[in-house]
Write an enzyme that holds these catalytic residues in place. Sequence first.
Site: not given
Length: 472
Positions: A20, A116
């Site tokens: 990520h 995110d």
Amino acid sequence: MDNGARQPHIVFLPSAGMGHLIPMAELAKLLVDRYHFTITFITFSEYSNKTQDAFLASLPSSITSLSLPPIPLSDLPEDSAIETRMSVAAARSVPYLRSLLLPLLSSTRLVAFIADLFATAACDAAKALKIPHFIFIPTNLLFVTLMFHLPAINAKLSCNFWELEHPVLLPGFPPIPGTEILNPLQDRKNECYKWMLEHAKRYREAEGILVNSFDAIEPEGANLLKKEEPGRATVYPVGPLIRAQAVSGEEGAHCLRWLDSQPAGSVLFVSFGSVGSHSTEQLGELALGLEASGQRFLWVVRSPVDLKSVGSNYINSQSADNPSAYLPEGFLERTKGVGLVVPSWAPQVDVLAHSSTGGFLSHCGWNSTLESMARGVPMIVWPLFAEQRMNSVMMVEGAKVAMRLKARKDGIFDREEISRVVKDLMEGEEGERLRKKAKEFEVEAAAAMTEGGSSSVALAALAEKLKSFPTV
């Protein structure tokens, strides 16, 4: 303080895992280099490790980082999905996040907050301070399309996805069998499923969705998503956001020296990401299948794990012992002339870029998939968890640049099947067709990021929008 003359500033909030953080950092570097933003990364301290800390410290000076205090999660069941834990951590971080954002509001020209995909609840801190918020998707437009349609699909569902008789039809993409829908959506009673519905709702509420993909690999989906739609966030495909080069020590240098001695396009790279592994039985079948194929290979081996424990393995992804001990007796000696087995890690970006690499047997995580396409390397897909099964359908049926193995009834891929598919990719007509297609994607991926390319144009539009926001 008057921040009018200051460079525009953005706060990024990544979820756990380097998969990520890395593409988000690549996006940050582009915004710094091309459009002169400054960036602050805010990270979750409970997910911190030496690898992440070193990575953040290596970023340009215009990109700094702060850490949230530990977020209590001890009340969650031990078997909670990693997506649930990340989502809850984000929700509980709001008051702490607000206390970090307030000083930035006074000391910088803070124009946006980018969270995110699993940290959408943290956007409440930005909303409370009237900071425009965006969502970063480290995976693809197929995932975004599913999430935009999830509330409507859920309203009609009377069973779990894996129980569906017919595939899920999403505009712009090949049919997705219910069993291939991403793992967090496979159990409607699980808390994780409820969180995914919450994320789906919040995606629509954001100022924009930034996606690590490019038009050419998902053309129909890109055309549909880039059209403005009332009540839905603007979508910006800004990928491929991948590292140009791996951070490589002596272990990496050893891999590359070995590749230097192999014929061009002759080596199959075998790797299942930073956390993927298999049962001891499956490891054995994979080893014997590679051996039987007669093809050269570079295999990153990880110790066997129970895939159900992937949540605990997600952050600390180093194998605990020597994985070679789990390989069939005599395998290393018999394949010494054609194969190289390395434990736990290899410089993947550099391996895929090497002229000796001719194929990639992969878990089909999206970062790995983009790295493979950006280097023109065709794939054999072997999905394990997360959204990897959906990715596999898209790469095989949509992009048509990958092969997929067929499992036995007990779920094991046996040595005969592995050998057959490996030989087909490396020597067969179908493999040659896929290689040609992969080379086309290599050109398209590079073009997308250059001036006038689809992702470059999307990034420019994003930067212009960010700079247009008034200072809070």
